[in-house]
Design a protein around this motif. Structure first.
Motif, PDB file in Angstrom:
ATOM      1  N   SER A  32       0.859  -1.179   0.000  1.00  0.00           N
ATOM      2  CA  SER A  32       0.000   0.000   0.000  1.00  0.00           C
ATOM      3  C   SER A  32       0.893   1.224   0.000  1.00  0.00           C
ATOM      4  N   LEU A  33       0.609   2.183  -0.852  1.00  0.00           N
ATOM      5  CA  LEU A  33       1.385   3.415  -0.914  1.00  0.00           C
ATOM      6  C   LEU A  33       0.627   4.529  -0.206  1.00  0.00           C
ATOM      7  N   SER A  39      -3.926   7.153   0.752  1.00  0.00           N
ATOM      8  CA  SER A  39      -3.335   5.820   0.656  1.00  0.00           C
ATOM      9  C   SER A  39      -4.094   4.989  -0.370  1.00  0.00           C
ATOM     10  N   THR A  40      -3.348   4.122  -1.021  1.00  0.00           N
ATOM     11  CA  THR A  40      -3.930   3.246  -2.033  1.00  0.00           C
ATOM     12  C   THR A  40      -4.365   1.941  -1.370  1.00  0.00           C
ATOM     13  N   PRO A  41      -5.241   1.213  -2.009  1.00  0.00           N
ATOM     14  CA  PRO A  41      -5.543  -0.127  -1.493  1.00  0.00           C
ATOM     15  C   PRO A  41      -4.328  -1.030  -1.665  1.00  0.00           C
ATOM     16  N   GLU A  42      -4.296  -2.112  -0.945  1.00  0.00           N
ATOM     17  CA  GLU A  42      -3.179  -3.044  -1.075  1.00  0.00           C
ATOM     18  C   GLU A  42      -3.265  -3.756  -2.419  1.00  0.00           C
ATOM     19  N   LEU A  43      -2.233  -3.557  -3.211  1.00  0.00           N
ATOM     20  CA  LEU A  43      -2.121  -4.176  -4.531  1.00  0.00           C
ATOM     21  C   LEU A  43      -0.731  -4.787  -4.647  1.00  0.00           C
ATOM     22  N   PRO A  44      -0.514  -5.676  -5.613  1.00  0.00           N
ATOM     23  CA  PRO A  44       0.831  -6.232  -5.795  1.00  0.00           C
ATOM     24  C   PRO A  44       1.849  -5.134  -6.110  1.00  0.00           C
ATOM     25  N   PHE A  49       5.010  -0.613  -9.810  1.00  0.00           N
ATOM     26  CA  PHE A  49       6.213  -0.399 -10.607  1.00  0.00           C
ATOM     27  C   PHE A  49       5.891  -0.270 -12.093  1.00  0.00           C
ATOM     28  N   ILE A  50       5.076  -1.165 -12.594  1.00  0.00           N
ATOM     29  CA  ILE A  50       4.740  -1.134 -14.014  1.00  0.00           C
ATOM     30  C   ILE A  50       3.874   0.079 -14.324  1.00  0.00           C
ATOM     31  N   GLY A  51       2.994   0.456 -13.398  1.00  0.00           N
ATOM     32  CA  GLY A  51       2.204   1.671 -13.592  1.00  0.00           C
ATOM     33  C   GLY A  51       3.081   2.907 -13.669  1.00  0.00           C
ATOM     34  N   ALA A  52       4.088   2.990 -12.796  1.00  0.00           N
ATOM     35  CA  ALA A  52       5.013   4.120 -12.832  1.00  0.00           C
ATOM     36  C   ALA A  52       5.815   4.127 -14.130  1.00  0.00           C
TER      37      ALA A  52
END
Length: 82
Positions: A32-33, A39-44, A49-52
């Motif tokens: 979670s960021l 804050s974002t939901p818990e994601l892989p 990284f790929i989104g960035a």
């Protein structure tokens, strides 16, 4: 020669695809960021990284295009002045 180029391009694409798949499968930890209280939901982790990476691949060329257009307009204005 064209078939050699195509074969190299296909091999390169396959390496990139397999590398990306391995990266995604190895980074499945829930993360979670938090940024400025949001804050974002818990994601892989791989999803962040790929989104960035994809966001950077969109923003970088857009900024380059804007800088190119500004420079071209400035050069055009300076060429028109006596």
């Amino acid at each position: 020669m064209s078939s050699v180029k195509r074969a190299v391009l296909v091999a390169f694409a396959l390496v990139v695809i397999f590398g990306t798949m391995i990266f995604i499968l190895e980074n499945q930890q829930p993360t979670s960021l938090v940024f400025l209280g949001w804050s974002t939901p818990e994601l892989p982790a791989s999803l962040f990284f790929i989104g960035a990476l994809l966001l950077g691949m969109l923003i970088g060329p857009a900024m380059g295009f804007i800088a190119y257009k500004r420079k071209a307009a400035k050069l055009k204005r300076s060429a028109l002045q006596p």
